[in-house]
Design a protein around this motif. Structure first.
Motif, short mmCIF file in Angstrom:
data_model
loop_
_atom_site.label_atom_id
_atom_site.label_comp_id
_atom_site.label_asym_id
_atom_site.label_seq_id
_atom_site.Cartn_x
_atom_site.Cartn_y
_atom_site.Cartn_z
N UNK A 121 -0.96 7.96 1.86
CA UNK A 121 0.36 7.43 2.21
C UNK A 121 0.64 7.62 3.70
N UNK A 122 0.31 8.81 4.22
CA UNK A 122 0.52 9.07 5.64
C UNK A 122 -0.35 8.16 6.51
N UNK A 123 -1.59 7.94 6.08
CA UNK A 123 -2.49 7.08 6.86
C UNK A 123 -1.96 5.66 6.93
N UNK A 124 -1.44 5.15 5.82
CA UNK A 124 -0.89 3.79 5.82
C UNK A 124 0.36 3.72 6.68
N UNK A 125 1.21 4.74 6.59
CA UNK A 125 2.47 4.74 7.33
C UNK A 125 2.25 4.88 8.83
N UNK A 128 -7.26 -0.64 -3.31
CA UNK A 128 -8.58 -1.22 -3.05
C UNK A 128 -8.47 -2.71 -2.80
N UNK A 129 -7.68 -3.41 -3.63
CA UNK A 129 -7.54 -4.85 -3.47
C UNK A 129 -6.85 -5.18 -2.15
N UNK A 130 -5.81 -4.44 -1.81
CA UNK A 130 -5.11 -4.67 -0.53
C UNK A 130 -6.06 -4.49 0.65
N UNK A 131 -6.79 -3.38 0.64
CA UNK A 131 -7.66 -3.07 1.77
C UNK A 131 -8.81 -4.06 1.88
N UNK A 162 0.82 -1.20 0.00
CA UNK A 162 0.00 0.00 0.00
C UNK A 162 0.86 1.26 0.00
N UNK A 163 1.98 1.25 0.69
CA UNK A 163 2.87 2.40 0.67
C UNK A 163 3.45 2.63 -0.72
N UNK A 164 3.84 1.56 -1.39
CA UNK A 164 4.38 1.70 -2.75
C UNK A 164 3.32 2.23 -3.70
N UNK A 165 2.10 1.69 -3.60
CA UNK A 165 1.03 2.15 -4.49
C UNK A 165 0.71 3.62 -4.26
N UNK A 197 -4.25 2.72 -11.68
CA UNK A 197 -3.64 1.43 -11.38
C UNK A 197 -3.20 1.35 -9.93
N UNK A 198 -2.63 2.44 -9.43
CA UNK A 198 -2.24 2.47 -8.02
C UNK A 198 -3.46 2.39 -7.11
N UNK A 199 -4.55 3.05 -7.50
CA UNK A 199 -5.77 3.01 -6.71
C UNK A 199 -6.35 1.60 -6.68
N UNK A 200 -6.27 0.89 -7.80
CA UNK A 200 -6.75 -0.50 -7.83
C UNK A 200 -5.97 -1.37 -6.87
N UNK A 201 -4.66 -1.16 -6.79
CA UNK A 201 -3.85 -1.92 -5.84
C UNK A 201 -4.27 -1.64 -4.41
#
Length: 431
Positions: A183-187, A120-123, A75-78, A114-118
């Motif tokens: 990104x901040x929320x994931x980190x 959504x799938x992760x979450x 998620x951080x990379x996306x 594409x990053x948003x799709x990653x």
């Protein structure tokens, strides 16, 4: 929610909500700008088509590999990729003031999509890990699924305002900021230890080598419980995508411009009522809620194709309210049913197939319904073969082709819902 991972869920959900809002506002702002150049529905759909194609490219790849990747790192990379690409383009526009080609703008939005799709799938595959099973998980699944509808309600306001006040540069700047926030929320989220590793969702050794994307697709479409859910999800995705294009185009072309803002406001109220109703009741039988909401939405859209529906103003506004109340309920019920049918280890591959099918359906909704309006319904209304009584019930004004297409979408939603809900009820009586 007392589960240790529930705090992480709330932080991640907020980050994903803001990120998705930025992406959809960019989509709406650019699509509305293109539509106003030539007043063609196909132009409005062009940006959305590019976004859907990007998702279709990345989802099968993610479905095969996501189970081996730590979710937090993925998620951080996306978020980093999406934010850097979109913010970089926005900063370039603000600094130089140069006119960036539309093709480049579409390419940048495709990468962000594409990053948003990653994300959504992760979450979506983390919910059962972060939140304890029971009413809390039902509420969490509903919030996750219904956030898309919330974004679709807010994004038109934000995208249209930014497109008018700050142009495409402002829209892209918002998209970049939203990725940075996510990104901040994931980190900073308080991730529980068991949600940090890839092994929490690793596939069993017997399934890992035999479950490619195409094989998983065939298994899903033949499964007695999962196949009806897949068809329902595709029907909802197609119809909702069509409404995103056809509803504002209908109002802009056939009614006074001020009605669009008021209609979106009423829709926002309706959506909030739907979210509140789901969170308050936390239904233990989501299939019943799904059946009722599908029926209401189908009949509302069918009514949109009739002139009399426009003439009865209280009924028209009630239809807008009722339709939007059903959006979060449908999405939440579908998400809960998917979680009940698919175990945690199988979710990355299965949900990748599910999201791919729904992305294809959205693409068909954007392209197919726009082509239906511009290529068939609009010219057909000028044919002299129609009886007068039929034209009086359907109308010939500039907004009627879009309204008639909404009516056809209503029939699709109603008939698909009746058939697939019945099939699901037969195979899973307990739901």
């Amino acid at each position: 929610m007392s589960h240790p991972g529930s705090r992480a869920f709330w932080v991640l959900w907020l980050g994903q909500l803001v990120s998705n809002l930025g992406t959809q506002a960019s989509l709406y702002g650019m699509g509305l700008w293109l539509f106003q150049q030539h007043w063609r529905v196909a132009d409005f759909a062009a940006v959305a088509v590019v976004v859907q194609l990007a998702r279709l490219v990345v989802l099968p790849v993610l479905g095969k590999r996501l189970a081996r990747w730590p979710r937090r790192r993925a998620m951080l990379i996306a978020n980093g990729i999406g934010g850097c690409v979109t913010a970089g383009l926005a900063l370039l526009l603000l600094r130089s003031g140069a006119q960036v080609p539309v093709a480049l703008l579409l390419g940048m939005l495709a990468i962000s999509a594409a990053a948003e799709a990653a994300l959504v799938l992760c979450f979506s595959t983390l919910i059962t890990t972060l939140v304890e099973e029971g009413p809390a998980q039902t509420r969490a699944a509903g919030l996750f699924a219904s956030s898309d509808g919330l974004v679709l309600t807010l994004a038109p306001f934000l995208g249209a305002w930014l497109a008018a006040e700050a142009g495409l540069r402002g829209v892209l700047l918002l998209d970049g900021f939203s990725f940075f926030w996510a990104f901040l929320c994931v980190a900073l989220a308080p991730w529980p230890r068991r949600a940090l590793g890839a092994e929490i969702t690793a596939l069993p050794a017997t399934a890992a080598g035999t479950s490619g994307f195409r094989r998983q697709l065939r298994i899903l479409l033949r499964h007695p419980n999962q196949a009806p859910l897949a068809w329902l999800g595709m029907a909802l995705a197609l119809v909702y995508a069509g409404c995103e294009v056809l509803f504002p185009a209908w109002l802009l072309a056939g009614m006074e411009p001020g009605r669009l803002g008021l209609a979106l406001l009423v829709g926002g109220v309706g959506y909030g009522l739907g979210v509140g109703l789901w969170a308050w009741r936390r239904p233990g039988r989501p299939l019943v809620w799904l059946r009722v909401a599908l029926a209401i939405q189908g009949w509302v859209l069918i009514g949109a194709g009739l002139v009399v529906f426009e003439q009865w103003q209280p009924i028209w506004w009630l239809g807008v309210l009722g339709f939007t109340v059903g959006i979060p309920i449908n999405l939440a019920a579908l998400q809960v049913l998917w979680q009940q049918q698919v175990s945690g280890p199988d979710q990355p591959r299965c949900f990748a197939v599910r999201l791919t099918l729904e992305s294809w359906a959205r693409l068909v909704g954007f392209l197919g319904l726009a082509a239906l309006v511009d290529g068939l319904i609009r010219p057909a209304l000028s044919w002299p073969i129609w009886p007068a009584w039929l034209l009086q019930s359907l109308g010939t004004g500039p907004g009627r082709p879009m309204a008639m297409a909404l009516g056809l979408a209503g029939w699709l939603l109603l008939l698909t819902g009746v058939r697939q809900v019945a099939a699901l009820a037969r195979s899973s009586p307990q739901t």
